[in-house]
Design a protein around this motif. Structure first.
Motif, PDB file in Angstrom:
ATOM      1  N   GLN A 149       0.825  -1.325   0.128  1.00  0.00           N
ATOM      2  CA  GLN A 149      -0.018  -0.481   0.018  1.00  0.00           C
ATOM      3  C   GLN A 149       1.054   1.115  -0.237  1.00  0.00           C
ATOM      4  OE1 GLN A 149      -2.262   0.579   3.237  1.00  0.00           O
ATOM      5  NE2 GLN A 149      -3.585   1.580   1.973  1.00  0.00           N
ATOM      6  N   PRO A 191      -5.655  -3.145   1.657  1.00  0.00           N
ATOM      7  CA  PRO A 191      -5.245  -1.959   2.438  1.00  0.00           C
ATOM      8  C   PRO A 191      -4.421  -2.740   4.202  1.00  0.00           C
ATOM      9  CG  PRO A 191      -6.980  -1.265   1.685  1.00  0.00           C
ATOM     10  CD  PRO A 191      -6.206  -3.358   1.350  1.00  0.00           C
ATOM     11  N   ASP A 221     -12.172  -2.016  -3.574  1.00  0.00           N
ATOM     12  CA  ASP A 221     -12.141  -0.842  -3.031  1.00  0.00           C
ATOM     13  C   ASP A 221     -11.265  -1.700  -1.857  1.00  0.00           C
ATOM     14  OD1 ASP A 221     -13.430  -3.944  -2.223  1.00  0.00           O
ATOM     15  OD2 ASP A 221     -15.514  -3.202  -1.158  1.00  0.00           O
ATOM     16  N   GLY A 222     -10.812  -2.543  -2.193  1.00  0.00           N
ATOM     17  CA  GLY A 222      -9.639  -3.554  -1.238  1.00  0.00           C
ATOM     18  C   GLY A 222     -10.198  -4.054  -0.454  1.00  0.00           C
ATOM     19  N   TRP A 264     -12.305  -6.957   6.098  1.00  0.00           N
ATOM     20  CA  TRP A 264     -12.539  -6.006   7.002  1.00  0.00           C
ATOM     21  C   TRP A 264     -12.891  -7.118   8.398  1.00  0.00           C
ATOM     22  CZ3 TRP A 264     -16.684  -2.005   5.562  1.00  0.00           C
ATOM     23  CH2 TRP A 264     -15.975  -1.007   4.439  1.00  0.00           C
ATOM     24  N   GLU A 268     -23.092  -7.917  -3.374  1.00  0.00           N
ATOM     25  CA  GLU A 268     -23.588  -7.922  -2.147  1.00  0.00           C
ATOM     26  C   GLU A 268     -23.929  -9.450  -1.785  1.00  0.00           C
ATOM     27  OE1 GLU A 268     -26.679  -4.590  -2.053  1.00  0.00           O
ATOM     28  OE2 GLU A 268     -24.962  -3.499  -2.366  1.00  0.00           O
ATOM     29  N   ALA A 307      -1.519   3.662  -8.414  1.00  0.00           N
ATOM     30  CA  ALA A 307      -2.203   3.633  -7.619  1.00  0.00           C
ATOM     31  C   ALA A 307      -3.391   3.685  -7.510  1.00  0.00           C
ATOM     32  CB  ALA A 307      -3.040   5.099  -8.377  1.00  0.00           C
ATOM     33  N   ILE A 314      -5.879   0.175  -6.015  1.00  0.00           N
ATOM     34  CA  ILE A 314      -5.539  -1.083  -4.691  1.00  0.00           C
ATOM     35  C   ILE A 314      -5.422  -2.444  -5.785  1.00  0.00           C
ATOM     36  CG2 ILE A 314      -6.868  -2.219  -3.192  1.00  0.00           C
ATOM     37  CD1 ILE A 314      -7.453   1.132  -2.737  1.00  0.00           C
ATOM     38  N   ARG A 364     -21.938   0.676  -2.433  1.00  0.00           N
ATOM     39  CA  ARG A 364     -23.695   1.276  -3.012  1.00  0.00           C
ATOM     40  C   ARG A 364     -23.425   2.277  -2.846  1.00  0.00           C
ATOM     41  NH1 ARG A 364     -28.787  -3.004  -2.711  1.00  0.00           N
ATOM     42  NH2 ARG A 364     -30.018  -1.716  -2.938  1.00  0.00           N
ATOM     43  N   TYR A 365     -23.471   3.062  -1.697  1.00  0.00           N
ATOM     44  CA  TYR A 365     -23.549   3.951  -1.341  1.00  0.00           C
ATOM     45  C   TYR A 365     -23.099   5.260  -1.760  1.00  0.00           C
ATOM     46  CZ  TYR A 365     -26.442   0.919   0.800  1.00  0.00           C
ATOM     47  OH  TYR A 365     -27.303  -0.706   0.935  1.00  0.00           O
ATOM     48  N   PRO A 419     -10.138   5.764  -0.392  1.00  0.00           N
ATOM     49  CA  PRO A 419      -9.859   5.276  -1.330  1.00  0.00           C
ATOM     50  C   PRO A 419     -10.347   3.418  -1.305  1.00  0.00           C
ATOM     51  CG  PRO A 419      -8.339   6.703  -2.061  1.00  0.00           C
ATOM     52  CD  PRO A 419      -8.743   6.477  -0.390  1.00  0.00           C
ATOM     53  N   ASP A 420     -10.263   3.022  -0.593  1.00  0.00           N
ATOM     54  CA  ASP A 420     -10.912   1.462  -0.432  1.00  0.00           C
ATOM     55  C   ASP A 420     -12.528   2.217   0.710  1.00  0.00           C
ATOM     56  OD1 ASP A 420     -11.021   2.243   2.667  1.00  0.00           O
ATOM     57  OD2 ASP A 420      -9.391   1.247   3.330  1.00  0.00           O
ATOM     58  N   GLY A 421     -13.181   3.000   0.338  1.00  0.00           N
ATOM     59  CA  GLY A 421     -14.365   3.063   0.619  1.00  0.00           C
ATOM     60  C   GLY A 421     -14.849   2.724   2.312  1.00  0.00           C
ATOM     61  N   LYS A 422     -13.658   2.486   3.315  1.00  0.00           N
ATOM     62  CA  LYS A 422     -14.180   2.149   4.485  1.00  0.00           C
ATOM     63  C   LYS A 422     -14.348   3.554   5.418  1.00  0.00           C
ATOM     64  CE  LYS A 422     -12.018  -0.746   7.713  1.00  0.00           C
ATOM     65  NZ  LYS A 422     -12.965  -1.159   9.245  1.00  0.00           N
ATOM     66  N   VAL A 430     -17.642   3.452   7.298  1.00  0.00           N
ATOM     67  CA  VAL A 430     -18.715   3.523   6.061  1.00  0.00           C
ATOM     68  C   VAL A 430     -19.697   2.119   6.993  1.00  0.00           C
ATOM     69  CG1 VAL A 430     -19.477   2.351   4.396  1.00  0.00           C
ATOM     70  CG2 VAL A 430     -17.945   4.372   4.617  1.00  0.00           C
ATOM     71  N   GLU A 431     -19.141   0.585   7.911  1.00  0.00           N
ATOM     72  CA  GLU A 431     -19.910   0.028   7.704  1.00  0.00           C
ATOM     73  C   GLU A 431     -21.409  -0.013   9.087  1.00  0.00           C
ATOM     74  OE1 GLU A 431     -17.459  -3.132   9.398  1.00  0.00           O
ATOM     75  OE2 GLU A 431     -18.812  -4.565   8.263  1.00  0.00           O
ATOM     76  N   PRO A 489      -3.203   8.052  -2.589  1.00  0.00           N
ATOM     77  CA  PRO A 489      -3.653   7.470  -3.949  1.00  0.00           C
ATOM     78  C   PRO A 489      -4.194   5.452  -3.044  1.00  0.00           C
ATOM     79  CG  PRO A 489      -1.769   7.848  -4.562  1.00  0.00           C
ATOM     80  CD  PRO A 489      -1.519   8.139  -3.488  1.00  0.00           C
ATOM     81  N   ARG A 490      -3.426   5.043  -2.057  1.00  0.00           N
ATOM     82  CA  ARG A 490      -4.191   3.558  -1.697  1.00  0.00           C
ATOM     83  C   ARG A 490      -4.957   3.885  -0.469  1.00  0.00           C
ATOM     84  NH1 ARG A 490      -0.942  -1.710  -4.236  1.00  0.00           N
ATOM     85  NH2 ARG A 490      -0.769  -0.390  -6.126  1.00  0.00           N
ATOM     86  N   GLY A 491      -4.322   5.578  -0.055  1.00  0.00           N
ATOM     87  CA  GLY A 491      -5.805   5.576   1.625  1.00  0.00           C
ATOM     88  C   GLY A 491      -4.893   5.188   2.452  1.00  0.00           C
ATOM     89  N   GLU A 492      -3.872   5.068   3.021  1.00  0.00           N
ATOM     90  CA  GLU A 492      -3.108   4.540   3.950  1.00  0.00           C
ATOM     91  C   GLU A 492      -2.884   6.041   4.994  1.00  0.00           C
ATOM     92  OE1 GLU A 492      -1.319   5.520   1.027  1.00  0.00           O
ATOM     93  OE2 GLU A 492       0.614   6.263   1.360  1.00  0.00           O
TER      94      GLU A 492
END
Lengths: 403, 403
Positions: free
Chosen positions: A122, A171, A216-217, A236, A290, A399, A401, B272-273, B311-314, B333-334, B355-358
């Motif tokens: 990462q 990630p 999305d990793g 996760w 999903e 760039a 993941i 999705r959100y 970037p990983d949407g978490k 997010v969860e 770019p990879r969100g760390e």
């Protein structure tokens, strides 16, 4: 203004490098070759000759060739964080760091006897190589290629080591991979690179042959060769363990002989749905990400090898194993129909989209060329000569993941 | 080896450029400054001084400053396809092309009286500037900054021109924008840059204030200031026209005074959100991107300005308008809960993820610094000094649709 001494090399074709001494410091400066942005660069593997081409996709031209990379018959590439270097993993265990600006090999090591690819962490500081022989993963410093950790994939009581497949970054400075022989998935935290924290998931399914991390990793998926289906791990929630999905996709029907294993890393997620190659079948499976249930299939021209989404997710491009490897199918995501069949050349091995998706580069090994095809009207915009081209890798992967 | 003449400049701090004459050709070669990858570069706007910093995010260091960019009080940036150049749109109508490698202004024009940003085309060859005064969009050649097309946003019968907001690129070599005064959305095809094909959608809602293209390039959404809700256009199906979504999000409740308009371009889609700033409310709205219905809200520390997904949407990171602009909320997010509140400094104006969100870079205007914060444990890894910093823009944007 201080005095300086200056020494230049001049080649018949173009100016390359200047070495300048100012006081006690020697600086190397390069014209034409060295000063340019690296956001639109790429590598084409010339598999039969141990050579790579350096290309750029703004004008779709070839910039240089670099030789001496060993056996590239199943080579793959990851890109450095600054998009200056390409790390080329050769089949012979060679790991070569190619300088895309100075157009030469920066460093090269032979790190195993038989290797199948790699990944970059990462933060861009670690390179991981996945090896068949001896089975395991080695972790290198991305700058120096110094070995930082050696992780043998031992299993059973006889000292065996599993072949490693499906290595991907995730990630949290992690790598994830699958073990073909032992049917395991390993998740390794390399926050401290010299002390890997390994977590092993056993009995995930028979003979995982490749794997991927979703864009999305979050999820790791391994395709299974020894049985139907895929093994899925929610990164996760490692405590929930590995779940089997798509368990019966060829139920009641006989599989065809498999001529070439599909590749998963370039797989396609378009919106909520994933498009997955079915092994030994002329089908692409559509999976709801999903529920992770199959929600449809698309009949295609042969056994899919790469199933790749155009970056905007409106089309899925598919190439095929022998004997259908002269065709490419384009699936329209909305209608889930093949809307175009292209025959761009003999032995289509790989496809790479430009970052925003207006074009795709396609390698035709046995026609010794790479076609640049517009994705809106499917016209060929450019043809580049290449010696048995296989993989094509653009620096925009740096760039992303899982790439 | 041919003879060559050589001339060097030497500065007290570091070596910069060499001019070399070989035969009749003069080549300029640059050491240290010029030869490096551009995948990890970025720009920090120093809004009060007409200056930008050039930075790199591998080591989180400052490389150079470039001055003379005019009024940068609401500046934004797009990145060239090769990641060498940053196009900086100033509030005063200035459009400045900054060379990140040679660390200087490459070209600069003043193209309008009052401007609010711009975009770069899918193929990287066109720059579009959105203007308040005179209202309209101008299209420039990305290499030369030559004007290729001028598209006034005229409306009504009195020769008025609307302010342009929410300009974004879309697949198919298109730009999309909204007209604040006339309540319109325009979709323009620039396949032939000197002959734009304009399609206008009228009465999309009152006072669109900003807009965005979704990361997959499919939907254009404009936020409305004059009424609740957003206007949505499916770019795959223009004939279906504009649809209104989230029509009643503040129904029955009085809005707070709005101190700063939210920015939409950096908005957050996690799986999705979509996470959308509510205007005049201390809330982030959660929208299902399949039904485009609101499915939840998250209470936050103030009126959201930027709502951005890691970037990983978490995680979703949110900053706020005055008087809450010293805080940053992190939404998980969860669980859809705020899991962390940071107070990184005074007047937090912008955030940019690696770019990879760390890590995320956060500008604190009134503390004159930029913090680099790890997104896993929220520790501050680096602090960079900057003069009233506002926007931060990394070159990885070059590869992203809608940026």
């Amino acid at each position: 203004m201080k005095s300086l001494s200056c020494f230049g090399f001049f080649s018949p074709t173009f100016f390359r490098c200047l070495s300048v001494t100012v006081g006690v410091t020697t600086l190397v400066a390069c014209g034409h070759v060295g000063v340019r942005g690296t956001g639109d660069l790429g590598i084409i593997i010339e598999r039969a000759s141990g050579r790579v081409q350096i290309v750029e996709h703004s004008g779709a031209t070839r910039l240089a060739s670099v030789s001496g990379l060993g056996d590239l018959s199943h080579a793959s590439v990851v890109i450095s964080r600054d998009a200056r270097f390409a790390y080329v993993f050769g089949r012979d265990g060679g790991l070569t760091k190619v300088d895309l600006l100075l157009q030469k090999i920066d460093k090269r090591i032979v790190q195993a006897g038989n290797s199948i690819g790699g990944a970059i962490s990462q933060d861009g500081r670690l390179i991981a190589a996945q090896n068949y022989q001896p089975g395991g993963v080695k972790i290198f410093d991305a700058a120096s290629l110094e070995l930082l950790a050696d992780i043998p994939t031992s299993f059973g009581s006889e000292g065996k080591r599993s072949k490693v497949v499906g290595l991907a970054d995730a990630p949290g400075q992690r790598f994830v991979w699958s073990c073909f022989d032992s049917g395991e998935i390993w998740v390794v935290d390399l926050s401290d690179p010299r002390h890997p924290q390994v977590r092993t998931f056993k009995q995930v399914g028979r003979e995982p042959y490749d794997g991927l991390v979703t864009p999305d990793g979050r999820y790791y998926l391994a395709g299974l060769f020894g049985e139907d289906g895929m093994a899925m791990l929610d990164l996760w929630h490692l405590d929930r363990g590995v779940r089997k999905i798509l368990p019966d996709y060829s139920k009641g029907e006989e599989k065809l002989p498999v001529y070439k294993m599909p590749h998963l890393r370039g797989w396609a997620i378009a919106g909520r749905y994933a498009y997955v190659p079915a092994i030994g079948r002329h089908e692409v499976l559509i999976v709801d990400t999903e529920s992770w249930q199959e929600v449809g299939r698309v009949a295609v021209a042969g056994q899919p090898v790469f199933v790749m989404a155009r970056p905007d997710g409106k089309q899925i491009w598919v190439n095929f194993a022998f004997p259908d490897n002269g065709q490419v199918n384009v699936i329209d995501v909305e209608s889930r129909q093949v809307i175009k069949t292209l025959t761009p050349g003999k032995a289509i091995l790989h496809m790479e989209f430009t970052p925003r998706g207006e074009a795709v580069w396609i390698s035709a090994r046995d026609d010794h060329r790479v076609m640049v095809i517009a994705t809106d009207d499917f016209t060929t915009r450019q043809v580049l000569q290449a010696d048995s081209p296989s993989g094509i890798f653009f620096t925009s992967r740096a760039a992303r993941i899982g790439f």
